[in-house]
Design a protein around this motif. Structure first.
Motif, PDB file in Angstrom:
ATOM      1  N   GLU A 239       1.483  -4.329  -1.511  1.00 51.78           N
ATOM      2  CA  GLU A 239       1.611  -4.136  -2.961  1.00 51.78           C
ATOM      3  C   GLU A 239       2.976  -3.541  -3.331  1.00 51.78           C
ATOM      4  OE1 GLU A 239      -1.300  -0.707  -1.711  1.00 51.78           O
ATOM      5  OE2 GLU A 239      -0.790  -2.740  -1.047  1.00 51.78           O
ATOM      6  N   ASP A 240       3.496  -2.654  -2.467  1.00 53.30           N
ATOM      7  CA  ASP A 240       4.817  -2.079  -2.715  1.00 53.30           C
ATOM      8  C   ASP A 240       5.917  -3.135  -2.517  1.00 53.30           C
ATOM      9  OD1 ASP A 240       3.926   0.504  -3.335  1.00 53.30           O
ATOM     10  OD2 ASP A 240       3.785   1.035  -1.220  1.00 53.30           O
TER      11      ASP A 240
ATOM     12  N   ARG B 163       5.844  -5.382  -5.547  1.00 54.71           N
ATOM     13  CA  ARG B 163       6.348  -4.682  -6.741  1.00 54.71           C
ATOM     14  C   ARG B 163       7.870  -4.574  -6.703  1.00 54.71           C
ATOM     15  NH1 ARG B 163       7.253   0.644  -7.265  1.00 54.71           N
ATOM     16  NH2 ARG B 163       6.044   1.095  -5.368  1.00 54.71           N
ATOM     17  N   LEU B 164       8.418  -4.180  -5.565  1.00 54.19           N
ATOM     18  CA  LEU B 164       9.871  -4.067  -5.435  1.00 54.19           C
ATOM     19  C   LEU B 164      10.545  -5.433  -5.547  1.00 54.19           C
ATOM     20  CD1 LEU B 164      10.072  -1.497  -2.492  1.00 54.19           C
ATOM     21  CD2 LEU B 164      10.748  -1.093  -4.857  1.00 54.19           C
TER      22      LEU B 164
ATOM     23  N   SER C 276       9.516  -7.916  -7.255  1.00 58.00           N
ATOM     24  CA  SER C 276       9.468  -8.379  -8.648  1.00 58.00           C
ATOM     25  C   SER C 276      10.591  -7.761  -9.482  1.00 58.00           C
ATOM     26  CB  SER C 276       8.105  -8.057  -9.284  1.00 58.00           C
ATOM     27  OG  SER C 276       7.945  -6.652  -9.446  1.00 58.00           O
ATOM     28  N   ILE C 277      11.030  -6.540  -9.129  1.00 54.06           N
ATOM     29  CA  ILE C 277      12.151  -5.905  -9.834  1.00 54.06           C
ATOM     30  C   ILE C 277      13.416  -6.732  -9.643  1.00 54.06           C
ATOM     31  CG2 ILE C 277      13.641  -3.862  -9.970  1.00 54.06           C
ATOM     32  CD1 ILE C 277      11.241  -2.197  -9.021  1.00 54.06           C
TER      33      ILE C 277
ATOM     34  N   GLU D   8      12.933   3.269  -6.692  1.00 56.30           N
ATOM     35  CA  GLU D   8      11.564   3.027  -6.236  1.00 56.30           C
ATOM     36  C   GLU D   8      11.497   2.977  -4.710  1.00 56.30           C
ATOM     37  OE1 GLU D   8       8.679   2.756  -8.023  1.00 56.30           O
ATOM     38  OE2 GLU D   8       9.851   3.373  -9.776  1.00 56.30           O
TER      39      GLU D   8
END
Length: 224
Positions: free
Chosen positions: A124-125, A128-129, A131-132, A158
Motif C-alpha cells: 500500500e505504501d 501510494r508513493l 501515485s505521487i 513521505e
C-alpha cells in the motif's frame, strides 16, 4: 514582492535576509533607522520592530554598544538555529556550491532511507508513493516546474517518514526551502521527466529488495 498569505512581518524579514545573503548588508553593517526601514519596506514601525526582534532572537542581527541594530558577526552563523532560520527565509536561486552541499546531504539521506526500507516497503505504501510520481507530464514552464517540485518534495517527505528515523524527519522539515529550490532549478532545466521516471525505478527496486539498483537510480536522479 510579498507572497499571498505572507504576513507583513515575514515579508520584511525575508527582504532583509535576502539583502544579507546578497552581501548588500555585511556582518557589522548598521541597519537603517526604524523609521527608514518602515518607509523603505512600506510597512508600519510595529511590523519592523517585531521583525527585528525575531531576527535578533535567531542571531541574524544584534545591537551594538550604541544600541543600533547591526548584522551579526559571521561567527554567530555557526549556531544551527541561526543557519536553519536563515535558510528558511532564503528564496533566491542556489549557487553551485550550495547545490552541491545540499545534494551531498540528500544523497546520504536517500541512501539511509533505502537501507532502512529495502525489502520492507508495504504494497500500500509502494502504490501510494508511486501515485505521487504519476504527475501528468506537461510543457516545461515556470508554473509546471513549481508544481513538479512540490510533488517530488511530497514524495521525498513521505518516503523519509516511512523510515521512522528522527534525523531524516528533521532534515526534510528543516531544509524545506533549499530542497524545493534545488528541485525547481532542476525541473526548470526540463529534466523533470527524467526525475520522475528514475524515481519510479528507484521505488520499484526498493519494493523488490534490489539494494544496489535502488541506490543507483536514487543518485541518477540529480546527476547532470
Amino acid at each position: 514582492m510579498k507572497k499571498q498569505n505572507q504576513s507583513l512581518k515575514d515579508y520584511f524579514i525575508e527582504e532583509l535576509t535576502n539583502e544579507i545573503l546578497a552581501s548588500s548588508l555585511k556582518p557589522g553593517d548598521k541597519l537603517k533607522s526604524i523609521r527608514e526601514l518602515a518607509s523603505t519596506h512600506h510597512v508600519s514601525r510595529s511590523v519592523i520592530l517585531n521583525g527585528l526582534k525575531e531576527m535578533t532572537d535567531n542571531g541574524l542581527i544584534e545591537k551594538d554598544e550604541n544600541n543600533h541594530y547591526i548584522v551579526s558577526s559571521i561567527k554567530k552563523y555557526n549556531r544551527i538555529e541561526t543557519i536553519l532560520y536563515f535558510l528558511n527565509f532564503t528564496n533566491s536561486s542556489l549557487n553551485d556550491l550550495e547545490r552541491k552541499s545540499i545534494l551531498e546531504i540528500k544523497y546520504g539521506m536517500d541512501a539511509l532511507a533505502i537501507d532502512l526500507l529495502i525489502g520492507k516497503l508495504k504494497e500500500e505504501d509502494y502504490l501510494r508513493l508511486n501515485s505521487i510520481l504519476d504527475i501528468k507530464i506537461g510543457r516545461a514552464n515556470e508554473a509546471f516546474s513549481h508544481l513538479a517540485s512540490l510533488e517530488y518534495f511530497k514524495f521525498m517527505k513521505e518516503l523519509y517518514l516511512l523510515t521512522n528515523n528522527m534525523i531524516m524527519t528533521l532534515f526534510i522539515n528543516a531544509f524545506i526551502n533549499p530542497i524545493l529550490l534545488l528541485i525547481e532549478d532542476y525541473c526548470n532545466e526540463t529534466k523533470y521527466e527524467d526525475l520522475f521516471i528514475s524515481s519510479k525505478r528507484m521505488l520499484k527496486a526498493l519494493y523488490e529488495g534490489k539494494l544496489e539498483e535502488a541506490k543507483a537510480y536514487s543518485k541518477e536522479r540529480f546527476l547532470s
